[in-house]
Scaffold this motif. Structure first.
Motif, mmCIF file in Angstrom:
data_model
loop_
_atom_site.group_PDB
_atom_site.id
_atom_site.type_symbol
_atom_site.label_atom_id
_atom_site.label_comp_id
_atom_site.label_asym_id
_atom_site.label_seq_id
_atom_site.Cartn_x
_atom_site.Cartn_y
_atom_site.Cartn_z
ATOM 1 N N LEU A 50 -1.924 52.239 19.799
ATOM 2 C CA LEU A 50 -3.054 52.890 19.571
ATOM 3 C C LEU A 50 -3.095 53.967 18.576
ATOM 4 O O LEU A 50 -3.390 55.362 18.723
ATOM 5 C CB LEU A 50 -3.673 53.743 20.945
ATOM 6 C CG LEU A 50 -4.067 52.653 22.168
ATOM 7 C CD1 LEU A 50 -4.186 53.411 23.389
ATOM 8 C CD2 LEU A 50 -4.982 51.556 22.118
ATOM 9 N N ASP A 55 -8.643 52.204 17.631
ATOM 10 C CA ASP A 55 -7.638 51.082 18.316
ATOM 11 C C ASP A 55 -7.884 51.074 19.612
ATOM 12 O O ASP A 55 -8.239 51.908 20.240
ATOM 13 C CB ASP A 55 -6.205 51.794 17.956
ATOM 14 C CG ASP A 55 -5.589 51.333 16.420
ATOM 15 O OD1 ASP A 55 -6.539 50.756 15.587
ATOM 16 O OD2 ASP A 55 -4.469 51.724 16.202
ATOM 17 N N TYR A 56 -7.712 49.768 19.952
ATOM 18 C CA TYR A 56 -7.829 49.693 21.393
ATOM 19 C C TYR A 56 -6.854 48.383 22.011
ATOM 20 O O TYR A 56 -6.542 47.485 21.099
ATOM 21 C CB TYR A 56 -9.458 49.317 22.014
ATOM 22 C CG TYR A 56 -9.797 47.835 21.212
ATOM 23 C CD1 TYR A 56 -9.583 46.648 22.129
ATOM 24 C CD2 TYR A 56 -10.438 47.708 20.349
ATOM 25 C CE1 TYR A 56 -9.883 45.298 21.468
ATOM 26 C CE2 TYR A 56 -10.912 46.443 19.609
ATOM 27 C CZ TYR A 56 -10.582 45.522 20.068
ATOM 28 O OH TYR A 56 -11.023 44.164 19.692
ATOM 29 N N THR A 58 -6.906 45.603 25.598
ATOM 30 C CA THR A 58 -7.317 45.309 26.882
ATOM 31 C C THR A 58 -6.255 44.861 27.793
ATOM 32 O O THR A 58 -5.288 44.077 27.431
ATOM 33 C CB THR A 58 -8.322 44.006 26.952
ATOM 34 O OG1 THR A 58 -7.673 43.018 26.235
ATOM 35 C CG2 THR A 58 -9.630 44.395 25.935
ATOM 36 N N ILE A 67 -10.253 48.570 29.402
ATOM 37 C CA ILE A 67 -10.224 48.721 27.892
ATOM 38 C C ILE A 67 -9.510 50.089 27.499
ATOM 39 O O ILE A 67 -10.034 51.090 28.317
ATOM 40 C CB ILE A 67 -11.575 48.589 27.054
ATOM 41 C CG1 ILE A 67 -12.254 47.494 27.233
ATOM 42 C CG2 ILE A 67 -11.159 48.841 25.535
ATOM 43 C CD1 ILE A 67 -13.586 47.699 26.802
ATOM 44 N N SER A 69 -8.630 52.719 24.725
ATOM 45 C CA SER A 69 -9.016 52.737 23.692
ATOM 46 C C SER A 69 -8.957 54.398 22.921
ATOM 47 O O SER A 69 -9.024 55.358 23.813
ATOM 48 C CB SER A 69 -10.712 52.564 23.537
ATOM 49 O OG SER A 69 -11.099 52.869 22.205
ATOM 50 N N CYS A 92 -15.687 43.245 25.704
ATOM 51 C CA CYS A 92 -14.568 43.176 24.710
ATOM 52 C C CYS A 92 -13.509 41.849 25.429
ATOM 53 O O CYS A 92 -13.122 41.740 26.417
ATOM 54 C CB CYS A 92 -13.564 44.482 24.694
ATOM 55 S SG CYS A 92 -12.374 44.460 23.309
ATOM 56 N N GLU A 96 -6.345 43.054 21.578
ATOM 57 C CA GLU A 96 -6.166 44.537 20.863
ATOM 58 C C GLU A 96 -7.087 44.258 19.556
ATOM 59 O O GLU A 96 -7.504 43.274 19.250
ATOM 60 C CB GLU A 96 -4.627 44.373 20.630
ATOM 61 C CG GLU A 96 -4.089 43.571 19.552
ATOM 62 C CD GLU A 96 -2.680 43.673 19.354
ATOM 63 O OE1 GLU A 96 -2.302 42.941 18.249
ATOM 64 O OE2 GLU A 96 -1.838 44.286 19.835
ATOM 65 N N ASN A 98 -9.285 47.061 16.489
ATOM 66 C CA ASN A 98 -9.860 48.231 16.008
ATOM 67 C C ASN A 98 -11.549 47.963 16.008
ATOM 68 O O ASN A 98 -11.912 47.066 15.354
ATOM 69 C CB ASN A 98 -9.190 48.822 14.752
ATOM 70 C CG ASN A 98 -9.667 49.996 14.585
ATOM 71 O OD1 ASN A 98 -10.948 50.175 13.794
ATOM 72 N ND2 ASN A 98 -8.865 51.133 14.580
ATOM 73 N N ASN A 113 -16.944 53.423 21.293
ATOM 74 C CA ASN A 113 -15.689 53.000 21.560
ATOM 75 C C ASN A 113 -15.120 53.972 22.629
ATOM 76 O O ASN A 113 -13.727 54.024 23.095
ATOM 77 C CB ASN A 113 -14.380 52.987 20.401
ATOM 78 C CG ASN A 113 -14.459 54.128 19.404
ATOM 79 O OD1 ASN A 113 -14.897 55.279 19.905
ATOM 80 N ND2 ASN A 113 -13.967 53.978 18.109
#
Length: 397
Positions: A50, A55-56, A58, A67, A69, A92, A96, A98, A113
Motif C-alpha cells: 500500500l 492502493d488496496y 483484498t 479491503i 486501503s 471490490c 490488489e 489502486n 477508498n
C-alpha cells in the motif's frame, strides 16, 4: 466423546493431550471465529502493498471479506468490510490495485477508498436516506508495527504493542533484512488443503517432523553436498538452537543469530522461524498468511519477502529459492500438505480414542524471569505456546 460434550477447558489436558475435535468440529470452529478472530489482533497486510494513495488489497479477517486501503487524501490505512450496505454484494473483486472509489456492480452504489458512501443511483426513490451512516463498515482499530498491519474487530482491548510483546523485536529484525527494508509486493501463491487452519500454524515451527516429512528433499541435498544437511543434525543435537514461547500465543525457533541476521548458511533467509498468533507465520524468506475457511478447509497465502535496495538479480534468487521448496512445484510445500495436513485430517476421522499428544519436551522446558518459556529446537514448545493463548481466547482459563 464429541466436542459438544466438552467445554473449552476440557479440550486440552494438563499433561498436554489435545482432543481431536479441536481440529474437526464445526462447533469449535464457530467459537474460534467469535472468540479468537473477533476479539484480538489479526494480521491483514504489509505496508509495501500500500505504498501509494489509493492502493488496496483484498483479503479476509476470519471469514469476513475485507479491503485494506490507503486513503487517497489522508494516506490513512483503513480496513473495511467488503460488503455493500445496500444488498450485501462485495464492492471490490481484485486481489490488489489502486482506486479512488469502489462501486458495487449490483446497483451502482459507490464508496470512497476510505469507505464513505458517495453515490446512490436514482436516489430520488429513497424518501429519507442518511448517506453519512451507510459507509462501508470499518474495523475500529488498525495499527502497524515495523510495516506489518494488524486490525481488530474489538473497539477496546490491549494495544498492538501490548499484544505483540516479546514478538515485536523479531518483527523489527524481519523488517531490517534488506538495506532499505523488505517488500512483499512480488505477489503470492496460495495453497488450499482439506484440514484445519491450526495445522499450518503448528507446522511452521515443528522441527520434529523435518527429517521425516521432507526426507526426499534432504536426500537430494545430501547427494549434492555429500552429507546430511547441517540443519537436520543440529535440530537434534545442537543445544544452542532453541524454541521459545514468547507469550500471547507467539513463538520462535532460533537457529542462527537474530541480532546479526547470520543464519549459518542454513535453509532460508531469516535466522529464525516465527509465529504471531493467530494467523501470521515466517519461514525462511517467506511470510505466511493463514486464512481459515471452515473446520476442515484452509487457504494459506505465501509471500516471498524481497529485499528493498538490493539488485533485481539478488531478489530473483530469493524467488528461485522460495519456489524451489515452497512453490507449486517445490519439494517441501507439497510434503506438508499431503502428510502434515491432509493425512492428519483423514486420520482424525478415527475417533475411538480422540486425543493427540503435544507434550514433547514438556519436562525440560524452562521458564525465564521475563515470562518466556524456552525449550530445545525439536520440542513442542511453539505448539503449547499457541494453545495456551487459544485456551485463554476461547474462555478456557
Amino acid at each position: 466423546m464429541s466436542a459438544t460434550d466438552l467445554e473449552p477447558g476440557e479440550l486440552i489436558t494438563d499433561d498436554w493431550r489435545i482432543h481431536g475435535s479441536v481440529y474437526t468440529s464445526q462447533a469449535v470452529f464457530a467459537a474460534e471465529l467469535e472468540r479468537v478472530f473477533r476479539t484480538g489482533w489479526l494480521y491483514v497486510a504489509h505496508e509495501s502493498q500500500l505504498r501509494n494513495p489509493g492502493d488496496y488489497i483484498t483479503t479476509r479477517a476470519g471469514l469476513q471479506p475485507v479491503i485494506v486501503s490507503r486513503g487517497g487524501d489522508t494516506g490513512e490505512i483503513s480496513v473495511m468490510l467488503n460488503r455493500c450496505r445496500h444488498r450485501g454484494a462485495t464492492v471490490c473483486q481484485a486481489d490488489e490495485g489502486n482506486a479512488n472509489f469502489f462501486r458495487c456492480a449490483y446497483h451502482g452504489w459507490t464508496y470512497s477508498n476510505t469507505g464513505e458512501l458517495r453515490g446512490v443511483t436514482y436516489d430520488q426513490a429513497y424518501e429519507d436516506l442518511d448517506k453519512s451512516s451507510l459507509g462501508l463498515i470499518r474495523l475500529p482499530r488498525v495499527e502497524s508495527h515495523a510495516g506489518f498491519i494488524f486490525a481488530s474487530f474489538a473497539a477496546e482491548g490491549p494495544s498492538l504493542a501490548e499484544f505483540l510483546g516479546h514478538a515485536a523485536p523479531y518483527l523489527d529484525l524481519i523488517a531490517q533484512q534488506g538495506p532499505e527494508g523488505i517488500r512483499i509486493d512480488a505477489g503470492y501463491h496460495h495453497i488450499g488443503y482439506d484440514g484445519n487452519w491450526k495445522l499450518q500454524v503448528e507446522n511452521t515451527i515443528d522441527n520434529y517432523h523435518f527429517g521425516f516429512v521432507h526426507r526426499s528433499f534432504l536426500e537430494v541435498l545430501a547427494d549434492r553436498v555429500g552429507q546430511v544437511p547441517p540443519i537436520v543434525r543440529n535440530i537434534l543435537t545442537n543445544d544452542e538452537w532453541r524454541t521459545i514461547d514468547l507469550g500471547n500465543g507467539h513463538s520462535v525457533h532460533e537457529f542462527g543469530d537474530p541480532k546479526t541476521g547470520n543464519n549459518q548458511g542454513q535453509l532460508g533467509d531469516l535466522p529464525f522461524n516465527l509465529i504471531v498468533f493467530p494467523n501470521l507465520c515466517f519461514v525462511g524468506a517467506q511470510l505466511r498468511h493463514v486464512l481459515p475457511l471452515s473446520a476442515n478447509r484452509t487457504e494459506v497465502r505465501l509471500y516471498p519477502m524481497l529485499h528493498q535496495g538490493e539488485s533485481d538479480e539478488y531478489n530473483a534468487e530469493i524467488l528461485r529459492v522460495h519456489e524451489g521448496f515452497y512453490g507449486p512445484a517445490g519439494m517441501g510445500g507439497s510434503d506438508d500438505v499431503e502428510i502434515a495436513f491432509e493425512r492428519v485430517t483423514a486420520g482424525m476421522q478415527a475417533t475411538e480414542h480422540d486425543w493427540l499428544i503435544m507434550s514433547r519436551g514438556l519436562h525440560r522446558e524452562e521458564q525465564m524471569p521475563d515470562g518466556r518459556v524456552v525449550g530445545r529446537a525439536d520440542d513442542e514448545v511453539p505448539q503449547r505456546a499457541f494453545y495456551r493463548q487459544w485456551q485463554r481466547s476461547m474462555g478456557a482459563s
